[in-house]
Design a protein around this motif. Structure first.
Motif, short mmCIF file in Angstrom:
data_model
loop_
_atom_site.label_atom_id
_atom_site.label_comp_id
_atom_site.label_asym_id
_atom_site.label_seq_id
_atom_site.Cartn_x
_atom_site.Cartn_y
_atom_site.Cartn_z
N PHE A 141 -67.61 -11.53 -33.42
CA PHE A 141 -66.31 -11.65 -34.05
C PHE A 141 -66.34 -12.71 -35.16
CE2 PHE A 141 -61.70 -12.20 -34.41
CZ PHE A 141 -61.34 -10.88 -34.49
N GLU A 142 -67.16 -13.75 -34.95
CA GLU A 142 -67.36 -14.72 -36.04
C GLU A 142 -67.97 -14.02 -37.26
OE1 GLU A 142 -66.46 -18.00 -36.44
OE2 GLU A 142 -65.27 -17.41 -34.68
N LEU A 143 -68.93 -13.16 -36.99
CA LEU A 143 -69.55 -12.38 -38.08
C LEU A 143 -68.48 -11.53 -38.77
CD1 LEU A 143 -71.82 -11.05 -39.73
CD2 LEU A 143 -72.21 -9.51 -37.80
N TYR A 144 -67.67 -10.86 -37.96
CA TYR A 144 -66.63 -9.99 -38.53
C TYR A 144 -65.75 -10.76 -39.51
CZ TYR A 144 -62.25 -7.36 -38.67
OH TYR A 144 -61.12 -6.71 -39.10
N LYS A 145 -65.45 -12.02 -39.15
CA LYS A 145 -64.56 -12.80 -40.01
C LYS A 145 -65.24 -13.23 -41.31
CE LYS A 145 -62.97 -15.68 -36.76
NZ LYS A 145 -62.13 -16.70 -36.09
N TYR A 204 -63.02 -0.04 -35.17
CA TYR A 204 -62.11 -1.00 -34.54
C TYR A 204 -62.93 -2.12 -33.94
CZ TYR A 204 -58.44 -2.76 -31.39
OH TYR A 204 -57.53 -3.54 -30.73
N VAL A 205 -62.63 -3.35 -34.33
CA VAL A 205 -63.38 -4.52 -33.86
C VAL A 205 -62.42 -5.40 -33.08
CG1 VAL A 205 -64.78 -6.49 -34.53
CG2 VAL A 205 -64.81 -4.41 -35.93
N LYS A 206 -62.69 -5.52 -31.77
CA LYS A 206 -61.83 -6.34 -30.92
C LYS A 206 -62.68 -7.46 -30.34
CE LYS A 206 -60.17 -4.49 -27.12
NZ LYS A 206 -59.30 -3.81 -26.13
N LYS A 207 -62.16 -8.68 -30.39
CA LYS A 207 -62.94 -9.84 -29.96
C LYS A 207 -63.44 -9.67 -28.52
CE LYS A 207 -62.81 -14.89 -30.05
NZ LYS A 207 -61.97 -16.07 -30.31
N ASP A 208 -62.57 -9.19 -27.64
CA ASP A 208 -62.95 -8.99 -26.24
C ASP A 208 -64.13 -8.04 -26.10
OD1 ASP A 208 -60.80 -10.55 -25.76
OD2 ASP A 208 -59.50 -8.92 -25.08
N ALA A 209 -64.21 -7.05 -27.00
CA ALA A 209 -65.23 -6.01 -26.89
C ALA A 209 -66.55 -6.43 -27.53
CB ALA A 209 -64.73 -4.71 -27.52
N VAL A 210 -66.49 -7.13 -28.67
CA VAL A 210 -67.74 -7.42 -29.38
C VAL A 210 -68.29 -8.81 -29.05
CG1 VAL A 210 -67.18 -5.90 -31.30
CG2 VAL A 210 -66.55 -8.32 -31.43
N GLY A 211 -67.46 -9.69 -28.49
CA GLY A 211 -67.94 -11.02 -28.14
C GLY A 211 -67.70 -12.02 -29.25
N GLU A 212 -67.86 -13.28 -28.86
CA GLU A 212 -67.52 -14.40 -29.76
C GLU A 212 -68.31 -14.35 -31.07
OE1 GLU A 212 -65.08 -17.66 -30.22
OE2 GLU A 212 -65.43 -16.91 -28.20
N LYS A 213 -69.66 -14.22 -30.95
CA LYS A 213 -70.49 -14.33 -32.16
C LYS A 213 -70.26 -13.18 -33.13
CE LYS A 213 -74.37 -17.35 -31.54
NZ LYS A 213 -75.84 -17.49 -31.68
N GLY A 241 -72.73 1.70 -42.98
CA GLY A 241 -71.90 1.97 -44.15
C GLY A 241 -71.52 0.72 -44.89
N ARG A 242 -70.90 0.97 -46.05
CA ARG A 242 -70.39 -0.13 -46.86
C ARG A 242 -68.92 -0.31 -46.53
NH1 ARG A 242 -71.54 -2.53 -52.00
NH2 ARG A 242 -73.07 -1.01 -52.72
N ILE A 243 -68.51 -1.56 -46.31
CA ILE A 243 -67.11 -1.84 -45.96
C ILE A 243 -66.23 -1.65 -47.18
CG2 ILE A 243 -65.50 -3.62 -45.20
CD1 ILE A 243 -67.88 -4.91 -43.71
N MET A 244 -65.22 -0.79 -47.06
CA MET A 244 -64.32 -0.54 -48.19
C MET A 244 -62.92 -1.07 -47.93
SD MET A 244 -66.28 0.68 -50.41
CE MET A 244 -65.15 1.27 -51.68
N ALA A 245 -62.61 -1.43 -46.69
CA ALA A 245 -61.28 -1.99 -46.39
C ALA A 245 -61.42 -2.82 -45.12
CB ALA A 245 -60.25 -0.88 -46.20
N ILE A 246 -60.70 -3.92 -45.09
CA ILE A 246 -60.66 -4.78 -43.91
C ILE A 246 -59.20 -5.06 -43.60
CG2 ILE A 246 -61.29 -7.02 -42.93
CD1 ILE A 246 -63.61 -7.17 -44.83
N ARG A 247 -58.82 -4.83 -42.35
CA ARG A 247 -57.46 -5.20 -41.91
C ARG A 247 -57.61 -6.00 -40.63
NH1 ARG A 247 -57.37 -0.12 -43.77
NH2 ARG A 247 -57.88 0.72 -41.72
N GLN A 248 -57.37 -7.30 -40.77
CA GLN A 248 -57.61 -8.18 -39.63
C GLN A 248 -56.28 -8.63 -39.04
OE1 GLN A 248 -59.73 -11.85 -40.21
NE2 GLN A 248 -59.62 -12.11 -37.99
N MET A 249 -56.20 -8.66 -37.71
CA MET A 249 -54.98 -9.10 -37.03
C MET A 249 -55.36 -10.07 -35.92
SD MET A 249 -53.64 -5.27 -36.89
CE MET A 249 -55.34 -4.93 -36.60
N GLY A 250 -55.52 -11.32 -36.28
CA GLY A 250 -55.83 -12.31 -35.27
C GLY A 250 -57.17 -12.06 -34.61
N LYS A 251 -57.14 -11.59 -33.39
CA LYS A 251 -58.38 -11.45 -32.63
C LYS A 251 -58.85 -10.00 -32.54
CE LYS A 251 -57.39 -15.64 -30.00
NZ LYS A 251 -56.12 -15.90 -30.75
N ALA A 252 -58.40 -9.19 -33.49
CA ALA A 252 -58.88 -7.81 -33.59
C ALA A 252 -58.71 -7.37 -35.03
CB ALA A 252 -58.10 -6.89 -32.66
#
Length: 520
Positions: free
Chosen positions: A99-103, A88-97, A62-73
């Motif tokens: 999560f870098e992409l997520y940011k 839901y994107v959590k650093k512990d679950a998706v891994g370092e790389k 899908g196309r991202i329509m909203a992003i709500r980031q809170m530190g490491k999730a």
RNA sequence: GGGCGCGUAGCUCAAUUGGCAGAGCAUUCGACUCUUAAUCGACAGGUUGUAGGUUCGAUUCCUACCGCGCCCA
């Protein structure tokens, strides 16, 4: 604007950083297991406990329509097919790389997500991401999230943005597609075959309208974009296709308005051995079925300034009256006594009606040199059209404005023709087809004299069409139905531009300042 | 073609009688591991459609043009 501050350049830079993370910047494909709509329809009733127990693993896009980031999730909302699904994107679950992409993601980017379904604390069905796949970058910022895109010009010029931002707009065009599907299904089910006839005509015939002109270089001839497919479809009926239809574009070189776009879509069909009354009945059935197929009900919402209303396309709700009856019925009180049927009989008495109408009501153009029948048709439009909100069949038209229709047997100045009105618009026009070649020649000749009088919309002579009729057209009824206008009625749209994906606009001027999308 | 209205930041909108061009969202930087218009802090973003005119001074008043919308022919 400084280089670092340009959104486009900033996002191109992010794209490079995404590549550096080991993701492709423009990957070729992504295998998803569910659409957003499938997930919502299959799992929206499942509780969090049920989802946890089942551990439903999905891959979605899908196309991202909203992003709500809170530190490491954080959360994103993906939009696909007009539906939104939270991830839901959590650093512990998706891994370092990942999560870098997520940011590095922006609103508008396309991504793929693999994970499992769960419910958040607030109860929203969401995907718990295990991995993220970058799919494509949105380099230009989407409009603001509360108000979206409202600027009318931008909505039409950049319909792609309009469609992303406004789900209602998307829905209109989904309904338009359902309408066309419904008409095809109805006609196919009745033994009609769909054909394609030329869009470029040496003689622009089949309707009363000014054409667009173009030129063919090799043959060195001017051609006209068609104003109607009518004469070609009837040639096919001569050739033995007893039931044919075509759904395609017509082009008329006239002004723009809430009901007019220079290119518009028509359904035309012809049925051999039927007269205008059978066509009338079939048309009403097609429209009723289309309303049902599009909206699930024959009642279409139709908002008017004096409050919400609806138009009901159920057969029982249709009115029928002749053109002359309609003029009498809707005659304004201020214009004095209602006309009598005898008032329509002579040129002078019709002229007197116009004068009475004009003295009391808004001005209607009147040229005493024009044929009586044309004046009657104009008077009908001026008197009655604004009252025709509920579906109404108006039948029996003057022969003077109907060069291709068959005469009434008892009144030769009138023809077996009808139009359907709803929402104050003409949406369909049908008749018993004139199949006497000699009468057809006389009608064309009369039209030519009208053209010489100054009516540049009058029909031209078409010798080959007369030759086709001379081989014998069986008794035939035919119809043209405006797809755009019917879409308007079924989607509560009050301008034709809202039902045409890319309506005609004046071309954008080349931008004198720096281009919006700089090229490297 | 005629009449009326509009044009201000990427988007949605303000700006007193003609007196320093502003806000929200988006963007950028920072904080935050269940948010949903997320929140909190900081920064940045403008040739006010274009060209003239009036004025000490114009987003504001005038003229023309460009574009858009609504109504009318």
């Amino acid at each position: 604007m400084a280089f670092e501050e340009n959104v486009y350049d900033l996002r191109r830079d992010k794209l490079k950083q995404i590549e550096a993370l080991g993701q492709e910047s423009y990957p070729r494909r992504y295998d998803f297991t569910h659409t957003a709509a499938q997930i919502i329809s299959e799992y929206s009733l499942k509780t969090g406990e049920e989802l946890d127990a089942a551990r439903v693993v999905v891959r979605v896009v899908g196309r991202i329509m909203a992003i709500r980031q809170m530190g490491k999730a954080g959360f994103v909302h993906l939009q696909q097919g007009g539906q939104r699904l939270q991830v839901y994107v959590k650093k512990d679950a998706v891994g370092e790389k990942n999560f870098e992409l997520y940011k590095l993601l922006d609103i508008g980017d396309h991504i793929g997500v693999d994970g499992y379904l769960f419910r958040t604390r607030t109860g929203e069905l969401s995907v718990h991401a295990d991995g993220l796949t970058f799919l494509a970058k949105d380099l230009l910022p989407l409009p603001e999230k509360w108000h979206g895109l409202t600027d009318v010009e931008l909505r039409y010029r950049q319909r792609y943005v309009d469609l992303v931002m406004n789900p209602d707009v998307r829905e209109v065009f989904v309904k338009r597609s359902k309408l066309v599907q419904s008409l095809r299904r109805s006609l196919d089910g009745r033994g009609f075959i769909e054909v394609e006839t030329p869009m470029m005509h040496a003689i622009a015939g089949g309707a009363v309208a000014r054409p667009f002109v173009t030129h063919h270089n090799t043959l060195d001839i001017d051609l006209f974009l068609r104003i109607a497919p009518e004469l070609y479809l009837k040639r096919l009926t001569v050739g033995g296709f007893d039931r044919v239809y075509e759904i395609n574009r017509n082009f008329r070189n006239e002004g723009l308005g809430w009901r007019w776009n220079p290119e518009f879509t028509m359904l035309e069909f012809y049925q051999a051995y039927a007269d205008y009354r059978e066509v009338m009945q079939l048309t009403m059935e097609l429209v009723e079925q289309a309303a049902l197929d599009v909206n699930g009900t024959t009642k279409a919402k139709w908002t008017l300034p004096d409050g919400d209303q609806e138009i009901n396309f159920a057969l029982a709700n249709w009115r029928r009256m002749t053109m002359r009856e309609a003029i009498i019925h809707f005659w304004p009180e201020a214009a004095g006594a209602k006309p009598e049927m005898s008032d329509f009989a002579s040129h002078e008495s019709v002229g007197a009606l116009v004068k009475r109408f004009n003295s009391a009501h808004s001005h209607m153009a009147y040229n005493p040199a024009e044929p009586t029948g044309k004046t009657i048709a104009n008077l009908f439009e001026a008197v009655a059209e604004e009252h025709l909100v509920q579906p109404t069949v108006i039948y029996e038209f003057p022969a003077a404005v109907s060069p291709l229709s068959k005469n009434k047997p008892d009144e030769p100045d009138w023809v077996e023709r009808f139009e359907i009105f709803a929402g104050k618009m003409e949406i369909a026009n049908g008749f018993s087809e004139l199949n006497d070649p000699e009468e057809q020649r006389r009608r064309f000749e009369h039209q030519i004299s009208e053209r010489e009088r100054g009516d540049d919309e009058a029909h031209q002579m078409d010798e080959d069409y007369i030759r086709a009729l001379s081989y014998g057209l069986p008794p035939t009824g035919g119809l043209g139905l405006g797809i755009d206008r019917l879409t308007m009625l079924l989607t509560d749209s009050h301008t034709i531009r809202d039902v045409i994906l890319f309506p005609l606009l004046r071309p954008e001027k080349p931008q004198s300042k720096e281009p919006q999308t700089p090229h490297s």
